[in-house]
Design a protein around this motif. Structure first.
Motif, PDB file in Angstrom:
ATOM      1  N   LEU B  31       0.924  -1.246  -0.176  1.00  0.00           N
ATOM      2  CA  LEU B  31       0.074  -0.014   0.145  1.00  0.00           C
ATOM      3  C   LEU B  31       0.867   1.181   0.023  1.00  0.00           C
ATOM      4  O   LEU B  31       1.887   1.533   0.774  1.00  0.00           O
ATOM      5  CB  LEU B  31      -0.886   0.002   1.168  1.00  0.00           C
ATOM      6  CG  LEU B  31      -1.800   1.411   1.622  1.00  0.00           C
ATOM      7  CD1 LEU B  31      -2.600   1.506   0.475  1.00  0.00           C
ATOM      8  CD2 LEU B  31      -2.400   1.216   2.864  1.00  0.00           C
ATOM      9  N   ALA B  32       0.665   2.111  -0.899  1.00  0.00           N
ATOM     10  CA  ALA B  32       1.259   3.196  -0.997  1.00  0.00           C
ATOM     11  C   ALA B  32       0.264   4.494  -1.169  1.00  0.00           C
ATOM     12  O   ALA B  32      -0.205   4.776   0.122  1.00  0.00           O
ATOM     13  CB  ALA B  32       2.403   3.572  -2.149  1.00  0.00           C
ATOM     14  N   GLY B  34      -2.576   4.218  -2.145  1.00  0.00           N
ATOM     15  CA  GLY B  34      -4.039   3.459  -2.036  1.00  0.00           C
ATOM     16  C   GLY B  34      -5.054   3.737  -3.061  1.00  0.00           C
ATOM     17  O   GLY B  34      -6.112   3.326  -2.887  1.00  0.00           O
ATOM     18  N   THR B  35      -4.468   4.731  -3.887  1.00  0.00           N
ATOM     19  CA  THR B  35      -5.759   5.421  -4.789  1.00  0.00           C
ATOM     20  C   THR B  35      -6.382   4.337  -5.884  1.00  0.00           C
ATOM     21  O   THR B  35      -7.266   4.320  -6.299  1.00  0.00           O
ATOM     22  CB  THR B  35      -5.486   6.821  -5.743  1.00  0.00           C
ATOM     23  OG1 THR B  35      -4.322   6.209  -6.253  1.00  0.00           O
ATOM     24  CG2 THR B  35      -5.023   7.906  -4.640  1.00  0.00           C
ATOM     25  N   LEU B  38      -6.901   0.380  -3.079  1.00  0.00           N
ATOM     26  CA  LEU B  38      -8.278   0.550  -2.226  1.00  0.00           C
ATOM     27  C   LEU B  38      -9.567   0.477  -3.214  1.00  0.00           C
ATOM     28  O   LEU B  38     -10.450  -0.268  -2.913  1.00  0.00           O
ATOM     29  CB  LEU B  38      -8.429   1.594  -1.311  1.00  0.00           C
ATOM     30  CG  LEU B  38      -7.192   1.578  -0.238  1.00  0.00           C
ATOM     31  CD1 LEU B  38      -7.316   2.914   0.756  1.00  0.00           C
ATOM     32  CD2 LEU B  38      -7.097   0.034   0.398  1.00  0.00           C
ATOM     33  N   MET B  39      -9.432   1.113  -4.390  1.00  0.00           N
ATOM     34  CA  MET B  39     -10.536   0.877  -5.440  1.00  0.00           C
ATOM     35  C   MET B  39     -10.722  -0.539  -5.719  1.00  0.00           C
ATOM     36  O   MET B  39     -11.560  -0.976  -6.065  1.00  0.00           O
ATOM     37  CB  MET B  39     -10.374   1.728  -6.556  1.00  0.00           C
ATOM     38  CG  MET B  39     -10.455   3.279  -6.245  1.00  0.00           C
ATOM     39  SD  MET B  39     -12.179   3.342  -5.855  1.00  0.00           S
ATOM     40  CE  MET B  39     -12.977   2.782  -7.160  1.00  0.00           C
ATOM     41  N   ARG B  42     -12.233  -2.668  -3.233  1.00  0.00           N
ATOM     42  CA  ARG B  42     -13.476  -2.304  -2.998  1.00  0.00           C
ATOM     43  C   ARG B  42     -14.605  -2.645  -4.047  1.00  0.00           C
ATOM     44  O   ARG B  42     -15.611  -2.917  -3.715  1.00  0.00           O
ATOM     45  CB  ARG B  42     -13.779  -0.894  -2.436  1.00  0.00           C
ATOM     46  CG  ARG B  42     -14.806  -0.307  -1.639  1.00  0.00           C
ATOM     47  CD  ARG B  42     -15.009   0.543  -0.683  1.00  0.00           C
ATOM     48  NE  ARG B  42     -14.237   1.749  -1.484  1.00  0.00           N
ATOM     49  CZ  ARG B  42     -13.803   3.070  -0.577  1.00  0.00           C
ATOM     50  NH1 ARG B  42     -13.999   2.719   0.594  1.00  0.00           N
ATOM     51  NH2 ARG B  42     -13.388   3.991  -1.397  1.00  0.00           N
ATOM     52  N   SER B  53       1.868  -1.279   4.360  1.00  0.00           N
ATOM     53  CA  SER B  53       2.122   0.188   3.842  1.00  0.00           C
ATOM     54  C   SER B  53       3.579   0.767   3.822  1.00  0.00           C
ATOM     55  O   SER B  53       4.335   0.372   4.635  1.00  0.00           O
ATOM     56  CB  SER B  53       1.478   1.017   5.261  1.00  0.00           C
ATOM     57  OG  SER B  53       1.894   2.372   4.904  1.00  0.00           O
ATOM     58  N   ASN B  55       4.151   3.973   3.559  1.00  0.00           N
ATOM     59  CA  ASN B  55       4.092   5.483   3.846  1.00  0.00           C
ATOM     60  C   ASN B  55       4.981   5.738   4.940  1.00  0.00           C
ATOM     61  O   ASN B  55       5.161   6.880   5.327  1.00  0.00           O
ATOM     62  CB  ASN B  55       2.518   5.702   4.027  1.00  0.00           C
ATOM     63  CG  ASN B  55       1.948   5.463   2.586  1.00  0.00           C
ATOM     64  OD1 ASN B  55       2.556   5.874   1.536  1.00  0.00           O
ATOM     65  ND2 ASN B  55       0.615   5.066   2.631  1.00  0.00           N
ATOM     66  N   ARG B  78       5.214  11.086  -3.917  1.00  0.00           N
ATOM     67  CA  ARG B  78       3.863  11.494  -4.213  1.00  0.00           C
ATOM     68  C   ARG B  78       3.954  12.317  -5.551  1.00  0.00           C
ATOM     69  O   ARG B  78       5.155  13.081  -5.918  1.00  0.00           O
ATOM     70  CB  ARG B  78       3.228  12.349  -3.291  1.00  0.00           C
ATOM     71  CG  ARG B  78       2.185  11.702  -2.329  1.00  0.00           C
ATOM     72  CD  ARG B  78       2.818  10.366  -1.745  1.00  0.00           C
ATOM     73  NE  ARG B  78       1.929   9.685  -1.069  1.00  0.00           N
ATOM     74  CZ  ARG B  78       2.109   8.685  -0.245  1.00  0.00           C
ATOM     75  NH1 ARG B  78       3.262   7.910  -0.656  1.00  0.00           N
ATOM     76  NH2 ARG B  78       1.049   7.833   0.374  1.00  0.00           N
ATOM     77  N   ILE B 107      -5.777  13.276  -5.803  1.00  0.00           N
ATOM     78  CA  ILE B 107      -5.290  12.038  -6.149  1.00  0.00           C
ATOM     79  C   ILE B 107      -3.827  12.273  -6.253  1.00  0.00           C
ATOM     80  O   ILE B 107      -2.907  11.511  -5.957  1.00  0.00           O
ATOM     81  CB  ILE B 107      -5.917  11.492  -7.430  1.00  0.00           C
ATOM     82  CG1 ILE B 107      -7.371  11.285  -7.235  1.00  0.00           C
ATOM     83  CG2 ILE B 107      -5.015  10.107  -7.841  1.00  0.00           C
ATOM     84  CD1 ILE B 107      -7.711  10.125  -6.164  1.00  0.00           C
ATOM     85  N   ARG B 108      -3.361  13.353  -6.831  1.00  0.00           N
ATOM     86  CA  ARG B 108      -1.854  13.624  -6.924  1.00  0.00           C
ATOM     87  C   ARG B 108      -1.132  13.976  -5.573  1.00  0.00           C
ATOM     88  O   ARG B 108       0.091  13.495  -5.504  1.00  0.00           O
ATOM     89  CB  ARG B 108      -1.705  14.990  -7.762  1.00  0.00           C
ATOM     90  CG  ARG B 108      -2.176  14.631  -9.234  1.00  0.00           C
ATOM     91  CD  ARG B 108      -1.790  15.805 -10.312  1.00  0.00           C
ATOM     92  NE  ARG B 108      -2.003  17.148  -9.872  1.00  0.00           N
ATOM     93  CZ  ARG B 108      -3.215  17.785 -10.348  1.00  0.00           C
ATOM     94  NH1 ARG B 108      -3.963  17.245 -11.314  1.00  0.00           N
ATOM     95  NH2 ARG B 108      -3.370  19.060  -9.886  1.00  0.00           N
ATOM     96  N   ASN B 109      -1.962  14.336  -4.765  1.00  0.00           N
ATOM     97  CA  ASN B 109      -1.355  14.443  -3.346  1.00  0.00           C
ATOM     98  C   ASN B 109      -1.138  13.036  -2.666  1.00  0.00           C
ATOM     99  O   ASN B 109      -0.625  12.799  -1.598  1.00  0.00           O
ATOM    100  CB  ASN B 109      -2.224  15.380  -2.342  1.00  0.00           C
ATOM    101  CG  ASN B 109      -2.016  16.576  -2.615  1.00  0.00           C
ATOM    102  OD1 ASN B 109      -0.996  17.106  -3.273  1.00  0.00           O
ATOM    103  ND2 ASN B 109      -2.971  17.602  -2.393  1.00  0.00           N
ATOM    104  N   MET B 110      -1.980  12.016  -2.998  1.00  0.00           N
ATOM    105  CA  MET B 110      -1.934  10.904  -2.397  1.00  0.00           C
ATOM    106  C   MET B 110      -1.209   9.625  -3.346  1.00  0.00           C
ATOM    107  O   MET B 110      -0.138   8.980  -2.844  1.00  0.00           O
ATOM    108  CB  MET B 110      -3.187  10.142  -2.657  1.00  0.00           C
ATOM    109  CG  MET B 110      -4.499  10.971  -1.452  1.00  0.00           C
ATOM    110  SD  MET B 110      -6.367  10.518  -1.749  1.00  0.00           S
ATOM    111  CE  MET B 110      -6.351   9.315  -0.810  1.00  0.00           C
TER     112      MET B 110
END
Lengths: 162, 294
Positions: B31-32, B34-35, B38-39, B42, B53, B55, B78, B107-110
């Motif tokens: 996990l980095a 997560g965008t 996690l999608m 889910r 993670s 992070n 990021r 999204i770019r921040n994540m």
């Protein structure tokens, strides 16, 4: 898969909460801390309604695990007004310019705008539209939101509020 | 669809992360940002009992540029940080552009550059610029580390040569030489926010006489993986780059793509736009390469 105890630092307050590791920050803010200003719209990182600031940067809290926010600084819409009687200049501008209609996108929109103005205090209209590109509004047609952000930028530049 | 249940591990060092990966072998994912992950969990039924993670791994978000070493992008850096890094903005304008216009500010921040590559979407916006710059990935596993050229990295949509127990520690990008210009152009139906329907990155390096010493052209979203345009590159190398030649080389890029019809664009539109964008990119590269040393 036990719950994990984490410390969330939200709007300057510290909360110790036991959360399931698969719960998102948006869910924990709303359901455990009862900070329901943060909205869940699409729940897939497209609409921006769940935007919060994490260590000062706008993120989608529906795609952020709560455990990943452990001991990091979170700002939600509830933390923006300096006092119960005063609104933040962005909030004030949204009210004055009619940038709020149904209101569902507003908390995320305002936090995205805050992140934008912190990185670019005097944005052009196009920069505002791009800076809010991650936030959908189905009511206003965006023009009044853009006007509100322009007004808030001027207000903030005038040094009345940091 | 509800999020499946999992345990999250938050190692502080790369060694701990590698240990966790091999201890949980089958049911584990990194996990980095997560965008994407996690999608997929889910909505697409992707299952993992353990997430490791990256992070809180020390040093993994570092971005550094030196003329001697080129650019080093940490595995958890990021997109937004890469896009506004002064060294990237100055020396790698195609990458800076990709990192600042793709997706949304949130999204770019994540999201991370490494994640954008490892997920191996044919449309990954950072892939075409990094192919043009000749980037490599540094992959570590418990036994050691290896360097993988990005042009050898992708195997198909969602597939790469990265092994399940490897972690991308960094992306290394050589420093561009003097008289070099580079650019990236993308098209999508809904301004930046949507996934790219076509992306074209280019790099032109001129010799002292103004001839093309080296050309790199790469396409995104028009083949099962990001691809180089070898034919166009060969047409240009060694030649004096006049406008007619740039137009012909740009047009030849169409022969390097195999686009499909999908919700974002038709194959015919993609083919037409590959030509237009490649020609634009080449003109921009030439102007930059002729304009100065940086």
């Amino acid at each position: 898969m036990a719950k994990q105890t984490i410390e969330l630092r939200v709007n300057g307050d510290r909360y110790e909460v036991a959360v399931d590791p698969w719960r998102t920050l948006a869910e924990v803010l709303r359901e455990e801390l009862r900070l329901t200003g943060t909205k869940i719209g699409c729940n897939q990182g497209d609409c921006g309604a769940c935007t919060v600031l994490l260590d000062g940067r706008s993120v989608s809290s529906c795609l952020t695990l709560a455990v990943e926010a452990h001991q990091r600084e979170i700002t939600t819409i509830e933390g923006l007004a300096p006092s119960p009687d005063h609104l933040h200049p962005l909030q004030q501008a949204f009210v004055q310019h009619g940038a709020v209609q149904c209101g569902f996108c507003t908390p995320g929109m305002i936090l995205a705008a805050k992140h934008l103005l912190e990185n670019n205090p005097q944005p052009t209209e196009q920069e505002i539209r791009r800076g809010l590109g991650g936030n959908l509004c189905r009511c206003t047609g965006y023009n009044k939101i853009v006007e509100a952000v322009q007004a808030a930028a001027q207000e903030l530049a005038a040094g009345k509020e940091g | 669809m509800a999020m499946p249940h999992f345990t999250v591990h938050q190692p502080k060092t790369l060694e701990q992360a590698l240990d966790l990966l091999s201890r949980h072998r089958s049911g584990v994912k990194l996990l980095a940002g997560g965008t994407d992950l996690l999608m997929k969990m889910r909505q697409a039924g992707l299952k993992a009992e353990h997430l490791v993670s990256l992070n809180r791994v020390e040093g993994l978000r570092t971005i550094s540029y030196r003329d001697e070493d080129g650019l080093v992008i940490g595995g958890a850096a990021r997109l937004a940080d890469v896009g506004r890094h002064p060294g990237v903005a100055q020396h790698y304008p195609a990458l800076a552009h990709a990192c600042s216009v793709m997706a949304t500010p949130q999204i770019r921040n994540m999201g991370t550059v490494a994640g954008n590559l490892v997920n191996a979407a044919p449309s990954a916006d950072t892939a075409a610029p990094l192919l043009a710059y000749g980037a490599s990935l540094v992959a570590v596993e418990r036994g050691g580390r290896r360097q993988i050229k990005l042009q050898d990295f992708f195997r198909g949509p969602g597939l790469s040569v990265l092994e399940p127990l490897e972690i991308v520690e960094a992306i290394r990008v050589p420093a561009p030489p003097a008289r070099c210009g580079s650019a990236y152009e993308r098209l999508s139906a809904r301004s930046q926010v949507d996934i790219a329907a076509v992306g074209v990155a280019g790099l032109l390096n001129l010799d002292l006489e103004g001839r093309v010493l080296r050309c790199r052209l790469a396409l995104g979203a028009v083949a099962p993986t990001p691809v180089r345009c070898l034919e166009a590159e060969q047409m240009l190398e060694g030649q004096a780059p006049d406008e007619a030649l740039l137009m012909r080389a740009g047009a030849s890029c169409v022969r390097s793509c195999q686009p499909i019809d999908d919700v974002r664009a038709s194959a015919a539109f993609r083919r037409a736009m590959v030509q237009v964008l490649a020609q634009r990119v080449l003109k921009r590269c030439l102007a930059l390469a002729q304009g100065g040393a940086s």
